[in-house]
Design an enzyme around this catalytic site. Structure first.
Site, PDB file in Angstrom:
ATOM      1  N   HIS A 186       1.462   3.175   9.951  1.00 26.66           N
ATOM      2  CA  HIS A 186       0.693   2.944   8.721  1.00 26.66           C
ATOM      3  C   HIS A 186      -0.492   3.913   8.640  1.00 26.66           C
ATOM      4  CE1 HIS A 186      -0.791   0.198   5.484  1.00 26.66           C
ATOM      5  NE2 HIS A 186      -1.933   0.731   5.831  1.00 26.66           N
TER       6      HIS A 186
ATOM      7  N   ARG B  54       5.455   1.114   9.495  1.00 26.15           N
ATOM      8  CA  ARG B  54       5.541   1.911  10.722  1.00 26.15           C
ATOM      9  C   ARG B  54       4.567   3.055  10.564  1.00 26.15           C
ATOM     10  NH1 ARG B  54       9.424   5.180  11.330  1.00 26.15           N
ATOM     11  NH2 ARG B  54       9.547   5.484  13.565  1.00 26.15           N
TER      12      ARG B  54
ATOM     13  N   ILE C 132     -11.270  40.158   4.891  1.00 28.25           N
ATOM     14  CA  ILE C 132     -11.245  40.106   6.363  1.00 28.25           C
ATOM     15  C   ILE C 132     -11.001  38.664   6.806  1.00 28.25           C
ATOM     16  CG2 ILE C 132     -12.619  40.461   8.469  1.00 28.25           C
ATOM     17  CD1 ILE C 132     -14.029  42.783   6.924  1.00 28.25           C
ATOM     18  N   ALA C 133     -11.742  37.721   6.177  1.00 29.20           N
ATOM     19  CA  ALA C 133     -11.591  36.281   6.450  1.00 29.20           C
ATOM     20  C   ALA C 133     -11.578  35.977   7.945  1.00 29.20           C
ATOM     21  CB  ALA C 133     -10.330  35.745   5.787  1.00 29.20           C
TER      22      ALA C 133
ATOM     23  N   ARG D 150     -20.378  35.481   3.447  1.00 33.78           N
ATOM     24  CA  ARG D 150     -18.985  35.887   3.610  1.00 33.78           C
ATOM     25  C   ARG D 150     -18.046  34.700   3.426  1.00 33.78           C
ATOM     26  NH1 ARG D 150     -18.624  39.017   9.086  1.00 33.78           N
ATOM     27  NH2 ARG D 150     -20.380  37.672   9.596  1.00 33.78           N
TER      28      ARG D 150
ATOM     29  N   HIS E   8      11.954   1.760  -0.487  1.00 32.46           N
ATOM     30  CA  HIS E   8      10.689   1.029  -0.681  1.00 32.46           C
ATOM     31  C   HIS E   8      10.926  -0.193  -1.570  1.00 32.46           C
ATOM     32  CE1 HIS E   8       9.269   5.314  -0.141  1.00 32.46           C
ATOM     33  NE2 HIS E   8       8.679   4.688   0.854  1.00 32.46           N
TER      34      HIS E   8
ATOM     35  N   GLN F 246       0.866  -1.194   0.000  1.00 26.90           N
ATOM     36  CA  GLN F 246       0.000   0.000   0.000  1.00 26.90           C
ATOM     37  C   GLN F 246       0.895   1.234   0.000  1.00 26.90           C
ATOM     38  OE1 GLN F 246      -3.210   1.417   0.897  1.00 26.90           O
ATOM     39  NE2 GLN F 246      -2.240   3.320   1.493  1.00 26.90           N
ATOM     40  N   THR F 247       0.642   2.191  -0.873  1.00 28.80           N
ATOM     41  CA  THR F 247       1.439   3.411  -0.800  1.00 28.80           C
ATOM     42  C   THR F 247       0.652   4.627  -1.291  1.00 28.80           C
ATOM     43  OG1 THR F 247       3.429   4.530  -1.630  1.00 28.80           O
ATOM     44  CG2 THR F 247       2.485   2.856  -3.040  1.00 28.80           C
ATOM     45  N   ARG F 248       0.987   5.808  -0.703  1.00 25.04           N
ATOM     46  CA  ARG F 248       0.412   7.067  -1.188  1.00 25.04           C
ATOM     47  C   ARG F 248       1.529   8.051  -1.490  1.00 25.04           C
ATOM     48  NH1 ARG F 248       0.642   8.899   4.408  1.00 25.04           N
ATOM     49  NH2 ARG F 248       0.796  11.110   3.956  1.00 25.04           N
TER      50      ARG F 248
ATOM     51  N   ARG G  49     -15.616  41.680  -4.462  1.00 25.68           N
ATOM     52  CA  ARG G  49     -17.050  41.941  -4.275  1.00 25.68           C
ATOM     53  C   ARG G  49     -17.671  42.467  -5.571  1.00 25.68           C
ATOM     54  NH1 ARG G  49     -20.389  40.063  -0.206  1.00 25.68           N
ATOM     55  NH2 ARG G  49     -19.118  39.668   1.608  1.00 25.68           N
TER      56      ARG G  49
END
Length: 569
Positions: free
Chosen positions: A291, A289, A474-475, A448, A203, A194-196, A434
């Site tokens: 995982h 390790r 503003i966030a 907003r 590896h 399994q890998t991402r 805006r």
């Protein structure tokens, strides 16, 4: 001779071609739910048997038992809640027993579902039990609280057609297609990896050893659905895998892509990955390790212990029906010029290792990546996708009260960056946006938020295409800023600048007379007066504007950008 159980076909949820055509016609009349990308991944693995024995999205009884005990209501081992989350408004229109059409984002009908259950889950409890903590530093917990719908629907699914993938089609296999392939080439024992992440030399060594240890053939089975925000995109990863495949003996190694939406749930995820690989015809599974760990929690500690996943897998190994091959942490020994498991390094020898963080730094700064660490072909692909930082796009995101000086500093910064040249610069100031993007929006919290999301989307496109976006809204809400950060960081750096002018000073300046109107109650929900502002906890930079020249503030931002390697010194 009977067929080995790992190679016999498994049940799918699809109906025949003729029934599917008929169902499509009938489904046109049904109420529709448009699936999110994560739900499409889940539905695909439900329909093709990857999530066998599930017959659909979990009922309330199954969900409760999975959350609390890692088992379906009938006692079958299943660690992950597979639920169809929807918005309240949609849920209110659904009666139990009703059929609904499940569509992809283009509106194509993939399946129908009979709704047998509808409930409002306790998401904090789900987070605690499944992910180990209700901590929004965990990407799946953040998803649960801030992205997923409030209501869950459960019920069996009838598959009409597979989701369409236009990329790497020859590499995508259903569980039954893989089982048929293993039957055809005569493989009996198959170890899945399994890998991402892209594969490097460690590896390769690890997978060679695992296959040898298990006396099995090797299936490289990377996830191409959804991984963790900030991971290398799957297009780049698959090109890296294809570059490495030649280094493996063709007769004993195969690669297939898994369209799974990962939850980064550590130990539970490992058990889940095991069950999924068993459905795909594998007999062994490499568990690493930490995982599927998501990294650090809000306290800066790892969410899971390094071997928690291996321990939980081992405990349920017989029930999963798959043997675990544990991941030896492989390191390069300089004197021997080869890889060893860390526990077998000869005494006194020099160990060389490059962490993921260090690799990203070297890519970012255009530094050398040694051949002992990775294959030149892989490094070339990674460099194509992530050139040095001084050549990438990025976003500078100013946040602060109305009147704090965001726009003024943003304008000064824009001019300074344009003077330097090299990359196009776009200013997405609150008022500009805006007028051009959000003219129909009011100032309710929802509107907003939507306005900030739009700014984030445009900034992410600018960043992706190598430009510089300067945003100055503003966030006020931390969750929205985090969502924008995640969207942009897929493509380049996100530099949050908190313009830390006090509310008293902003009110004293009040150029537009807005604070006065807010005090008189003529403006509802005004940030800092009648609506909260979440002060950024760890912005890349905080600037004070009281008694400080604008030029000086803009210069502080430039120094920060230089310090981060985003502009040349």
């Amino acid at each position: 001779m009977t067929m080995l159980s790992n190679l016999a076909p498994i049940p799918e949820l699809y109906v025949s071609y003729d029934s599917a055509q008929k169902l499509k016609m009938e489904a046109a009349e049904l109420k529709s739910h448009d699936l999110s990308p994560r739900q499409i991944c889940d539905l695909e693995l439900l329909m093709n048997g990857g999530f066998s024995p599930l017959k659909g999205f979990l009922s309330e009884a199954d969900y409760n038992n999975v959350v609390d005990n890692m088992r379906l209501a009938d006692g079958t081992l299943w660690p992950m809640p597979i639920t169809l989350d929807v918005k309240e408004g949609f849920a209110d229109t659904i009666e139990l027993g009703q059929d609904i059409a499940l569509r992809d984002q283009e509106g194509v009908i993939l399946a129908t579902m009979t709704v047998t259950d509808k409930w409002v889950p306790n998401k904090a409890h789900e987070a605690e039990k499944v992910f180990g903590a209700d901590d929004q530093a965990h990407p799946a917990v953040n998803y649960l609280h801030n992205v997923a719908g409030k209501v869950y629907l459960g019920g069996p699914v009838t598959g009409i057609q597979q989701p369409v993938h236009y990329d790497f089609r020859a590499r995508r296999d259903t569980p039954n297609e893989l089982r048929a392939y293993f039957r055809k080439v005569g493989w009996r024992r198959i170890v899945a990896f399994q890998t991402r992440n892209p594969l490097h030399r460690a590896h390769q060594e690890l997978t060679f050893r695992a296959a040898r240890e298990a006396q099995a053939n090797l299936l490289i089975h990377p996830v191409v659905g959804m991984t963790k925000p900030g991971d290398v995109d799957h297009f780049t990863r698959v090109r890296c895998y294809e570059a490495v495949l030649d280094k493996y003996p063709a007769a004993t190694t195969s690669m297939s892509l898994l369209n799974l939406a990962m939850r980064m749930a550590g130990p539970r995820e490992a058990v889940w990955h095991g069950l999924i690989r068993k459905n795909h015809g594998c007999t062994h599974f490499i568990v690493g390790r930490d995982h599927a760990g998501p990294g650090k929690n809000s306290q800066g500690q790892d969410f899971y212990g390094p071997y928690d996943a291996q321990e939980l897998f081992k405990k349920h190994q017989d029930e999963i029906g798959l043997e675990m091959v544990d991941f030896k942490h492989m390191v390069y020994v300089q004197e021997k010029a080869q890889y060893y498991p860390v526990s077998e390094v000869p005494e006194g020898d020099t160990v060389l290792d490059i962490s993921g963080t260090e690799l990203r730094r070297r890519l970012r700064e255009g530094l050398e990546i040694p051949e002992w660490f990775s294959f030149p072909e892989v490094v070339k692909e990674l460099r194509r996708t992530s050139p040095p930082r001084s050549k990438q796009g990025f976003t500078v995101f100013f946040t602060g009260f109305s009147g704090s000086g965001k726009s003024t500093i943003a304008n000064a910064l824009m001019v300074k960056l344009m003077e330097m040249g090299g990359r196009p610069v776009t200013l997405l100031d609150g008022d500009i946006v805006r007028k051009n993007l959000s003219s129909e929006l009011g100032f309710s919290k929802e509107h907003r938020d939507l306005n900030i999301r739009r700014i984030g989307y445009v900034a992410s496109e600018i960043t992706k295409n190598g430009g510089i976006a300067i945003c100055a809204p503003i966030a006020p809400y931390a969750t929205t800023r985090r969502a924008v950060r995640e969207e942009i960081e897929q493509f380049g750096a996100f530099v949050e600048v908190h313009v830390a002018t006090t509310i008293e000073e902003c009110e004293r300046r009040d150029r537009k007379g807005l604070y006065k109107l807010a005090r008189e109650g003529k403006i509802k929900e005004f940030t800092g007066i009648s609506d909260p502002y979440d002060v950024p906890e760890a912005p890349e930079l905080r600037v004070e504007t009281e008694n400080v020249e604008v030029d000086n503030c803009a210069h502080q931002v430039l120094l920060k950008l230089e310090n981060m390697g985003l502009i040349a010194g």
